[in-house]
Motif scaffolding. Sequence first.
Motif, PDB file in Angstrom:
ATOM      1  N   THR A 121       0.979  -1.334  -0.085  1.00 50.01           N
ATOM      2  CA  THR A 121       0.048  -0.015   0.055  1.00 50.01           C
ATOM      3  C   THR A 121       0.837   1.116  -0.121  1.00 50.01           C
ATOM      4  N   SER A 122       0.923   2.060  -0.997  1.00 50.90           N
ATOM      5  CA  SER A 122       1.800   3.055  -1.139  1.00 50.90           C
ATOM      6  C   SER A 122       1.350   4.339  -0.293  1.00 50.90           C
ATOM      7  N   GLU A 123       2.181   5.246  -0.073  1.00 48.02           N
ATOM      8  CA  GLU A 123       1.917   6.357   0.600  1.00 48.02           C
ATOM      9  C   GLU A 123       0.603   7.285   0.307  1.00 48.02           C
ATOM     10  N   ASN A 124       0.216   7.073  -1.045  1.00 43.55           N
ATOM     11  CA  ASN A 124      -0.989   7.807  -1.498  1.00 43.55           C
ATOM     12  C   ASN A 124      -2.268   6.647  -1.356  1.00 43.55           C
ATOM     13  N   GLY A 125      -1.933   5.410  -0.783  1.00 43.43           N
ATOM     14  CA  GLY A 125      -3.058   4.795  -0.519  1.00 43.43           C
ATOM     15  C   GLY A 125      -3.545   3.684  -1.456  1.00 43.43           C
ATOM     16  N   MET A 126      -2.678   3.607  -2.741  1.00 39.92           N
ATOM     17  CA  MET A 126      -2.989   2.973  -3.719  1.00 39.92           C
ATOM     18  C   MET A 126      -2.113   1.546  -3.433  1.00 39.92           C
ATOM     19  N   THR A 127      -2.447   0.392  -4.160  1.00 38.97           N
ATOM     20  CA  THR A 127      -2.104  -0.689  -4.014  1.00 38.97           C
ATOM     21  C   THR A 127      -1.216  -1.412  -5.118  1.00 38.97           C
ATOM     22  N   GLN A 128      -0.024  -1.640  -4.916  1.00 38.37           N
ATOM     23  CA  GLN A 128       0.884  -1.812  -5.917  1.00 38.37           C
ATOM     24  C   GLN A 128       1.570  -3.298  -5.576  1.00 38.37           C
ATOM     25  N   GLU A 129       2.221  -3.961  -6.754  1.00 35.76           N
ATOM     26  CA  GLU A 129       2.928  -5.308  -6.639  1.00 35.76           C
ATOM     27  C   GLU A 129       4.069  -5.223  -7.802  1.00 35.76           C
ATOM     28  N   PRO A 130       5.092  -4.463  -7.275  1.00 31.24           N
ATOM     29  CA  PRO A 130       6.115  -3.994  -8.153  1.00 31.24           C
ATOM     30  C   PRO A 130       6.997  -5.163  -8.731  1.00 31.24           C
ATOM     31  N   ALA A 131       7.059  -6.287  -8.003  1.00 28.80           N
ATOM     32  CA  ALA A 131       7.841  -7.630  -8.310  1.00 28.80           C
ATOM     33  C   ALA A 131       7.233  -8.415  -8.904  1.00 28.80           C
ATOM     34  N   LYS A 132       5.646  -8.395  -9.291  1.00 30.81           N
ATOM     35  CA  LYS A 132       4.581  -9.339  -9.902  1.00 30.81           C
ATOM     36  C   LYS A 132       5.268  -9.597 -11.275  1.00 30.81           C
ATOM     37  N   ASN A 133       5.331 -10.979 -11.786  1.00 28.00           N
ATOM     38  CA  ASN A 133       5.662 -11.407 -13.037  1.00 28.00           C
ATOM     39  C   ASN A 133       7.186 -10.852 -13.420  1.00 28.00           C
ATOM     40  N   ILE A 134       8.117 -10.197 -12.429  1.00 25.94           N
ATOM     41  CA  ILE A 134       9.520 -10.170 -12.703  1.00 25.94           C
ATOM     42  C   ILE A 134      10.155 -11.238 -11.865  1.00 25.94           C
ATOM     43  N   VAL A 135      10.131 -11.363 -10.707  1.00 26.66           N
ATOM     44  CA  VAL A 135      10.862 -12.570 -10.209  1.00 26.66           C
ATOM     45  C   VAL A 135       9.886 -13.435  -9.929  1.00 26.66           C
ATOM     46  N   LYS A 136      10.414 -14.884  -9.372  1.00 27.41           N
ATOM     47  CA  LYS A 136       9.481 -15.995  -9.138  1.00 27.41           C
ATOM     48  C   LYS A 136       9.851 -16.757  -7.868  1.00 27.41           C
ATOM     49  N   SER A 137       9.082 -17.191  -7.220  1.00 26.44           N
ATOM     50  CA  SER A 137       9.061 -17.906  -6.210  1.00 26.44           C
ATOM     51  C   SER A 137      10.084 -19.132  -6.458  1.00 26.44           C
ATOM     52  N   GLY A 138      11.344 -19.084  -5.585  1.00 25.14           N
ATOM     53  CA  GLY A 138      12.370 -20.072  -5.675  1.00 25.14           C
ATOM     54  C   GLY A 138      13.675 -19.402  -6.437  1.00 25.14           C
ATOM     55  N   ASP A 139      13.410 -17.884  -6.701  1.00 24.42           N
ATOM     56  CA  ASP A 139      14.728 -17.141  -7.365  1.00 24.42           C
ATOM     57  C   ASP A 139      15.378 -16.811  -6.032  1.00 24.42           C
ATOM     58  N   TYR A 140      16.965 -16.773  -6.410  1.00 26.86           N
ATOM     59  CA  TYR A 140      17.665 -16.564  -5.372  1.00 26.86           C
ATOM     60  C   TYR A 140      18.360 -14.922  -5.669  1.00 26.86           C
ATOM     61  N   ILE A 141      18.208 -14.101  -4.767  1.00 28.23           N
ATOM     62  CA  ILE A 141      18.940 -12.584  -5.003  1.00 28.23           C
ATOM     63  C   ILE A 141      20.217 -12.824  -4.601  1.00 28.23           C
ATOM     64  N   VAL A 142      21.056 -12.585  -5.592  1.00 28.28           N
ATOM     65  CA  VAL A 142      22.685 -12.729  -5.230  1.00 28.28           C
ATOM     66  C   VAL A 142      23.215 -11.239  -5.423  1.00 28.28           C
ATOM     67  N   ALA A 143      22.831 -10.452  -5.830  1.00 29.22           N
ATOM     68  CA  ALA A 143      23.281  -9.000  -6.111  1.00 29.22           C
ATOM     69  C   ALA A 143      22.141  -7.900  -6.107  1.00 29.22           C
ATOM     70  N   PHE A 144      22.593  -6.879  -5.482  1.00 32.81           N
ATOM     71  CA  PHE A 144      21.575  -5.713  -5.486  1.00 32.81           C
ATOM     72  C   PHE A 144      22.461  -4.486  -6.046  1.00 32.81           C
ATOM     73  N   ASN A 145      21.905  -4.041  -7.351  1.00 36.58           N
ATOM     74  CA  ASN A 145      22.678  -2.839  -8.079  1.00 36.58           C
ATOM     75  C   ASN A 145      24.208  -3.288  -7.977  1.00 36.58           C
ATOM     76  N   GLU A 146      24.541  -4.650  -8.513  1.00 32.15           N
ATOM     77  CA  GLU A 146      25.757  -5.081  -8.821  1.00 32.15           C
ATOM     78  C   GLU A 146      26.531  -5.312  -7.302  1.00 32.15           C
ATOM     79  N   VAL A 180      17.337  -8.541 -13.224  1.00 35.93           N
ATOM     80  CA  VAL A 180      15.921  -8.047 -13.535  1.00 35.93           C
ATOM     81  C   VAL A 180      15.862  -6.470 -12.879  1.00 35.93           C
ATOM     82  N   SER A 181      14.908  -5.718 -13.255  1.00 37.35           N
ATOM     83  CA  SER A 181      14.978  -4.339 -12.946  1.00 37.35           C
ATOM     84  C   SER A 181      13.527  -4.172 -12.062  1.00 37.35           C
ATOM     85  N   LEU A 182      13.730  -3.436 -10.969  1.00 35.03           N
ATOM     86  CA  LEU A 182      12.280  -3.330 -10.380  1.00 35.03           C
ATOM     87  C   LEU A 182      12.263  -1.740  -9.964  1.00 35.03           C
TER      88      LEU A 182
END
Length: 404
Positions: A121-146, A180-182
Amino acid sequence: MERKRKYRHFLLWCLCLDLIAMGVMGYRYLDRKIPDEIQVERGMEDHVEAMLARSFVTFEEAVTVSGEGSYLLPCRLLGVVPFKNVKVIPADSTSVYVSGSTVGLYMETEGVLIIDTGVITSENGMTQEPAKNIVKSGDYIVAFNEQKVSTKQELMEDLSLLDGGEVTLDVRRGDETIPVSLTPVKDSEGNYKLGIWVRDDTQGIGTLTYVDSSGNFGALGHGISDVDTGELLQIEDGDLYQAEILGIQKGSKGSPGELAGLIRYEPGRIIGKIVKNSKNGIYGNFDGGAVNSVSLKKMPVAYKQELEIGPATILCSVEGATREYEAEITKIDLNHEDSNKSFVIHVTDPELLKTTGGIIQGMSGSPVVQNGRFVGAVTHVFVQDATSGYGIFAETMLERVIDL
């Protein structure tokens, strides 16, 4: 007259279908009784055909496949239909130190495991799902901005420094790593979020199965999978700890029991280093040989074809000390597609049945002994029958030992 003819045709079709079904079932039965690969003690190669003898199956002249003595043994059904080639591997007899002691496991994943995506729920009250269809369950994050990410805490620290711009995550998906970009979303409290549920470690109670002469251990008899994704956890680091049993939830029909244990995560209680989480067990280096709480008993290892339907024992620690409990092997499958379900073990010991109801969670890895040999380990309990469960061959667990 026409009705009689149709009826005869119907009966003929039913007979044909029955014959086909019987043929398929017979083929499957023989396929599970005759393994694709078999190890035999050196000097016993001439006895392989007797070991594998089955009705309707004949063996042909062996074909050498390596300079180390391995060969293929072709077999046919009824002496005519090609069935399979059994690979025979001569091997030296082996002994290990079987255990049965309850141990604690703590493991850290390689990167941060993504469990699922979520709504923000964003600061303006809207609901968003920024990672949907970009990452998947079972993925491993190994780096953040390199920048390399190893833990959930490191990921949270990186998020705290964001100013709202797009971020790049390197995620390991299967055997490949992809960027992937988010675009993070600022929530109602003013914090930037990615909309991802993550986990970076796991812990629990299990049973130490064996320690070999090189100081390598095997435990559980099956791998550890994430409870949410069902995927086998990819482990970066982990430790094996001494553990204490605090209580027992007895198993019953439809309700698996469980050992309740205490693990004190103190350096002085570490008894081994976990380096591998595989389908057939947890493996690593054991260094707790002097610890009195760990039971170790030297015992020869049986090959899978040496298992027999009949009496056996289970080594486990459910009341503070490792004991041998009576059981029975009721089914053996030499060629099961799931190596964790190669035989069925049924608990018959009155005391163990009274205490636990049979096999319960935390007993995975308990060594199974028959005729004075280490033949396998308990892996799963039958949910509808706590007195019985599956086991893995000792030979299979030892095959999966890597160069540690």
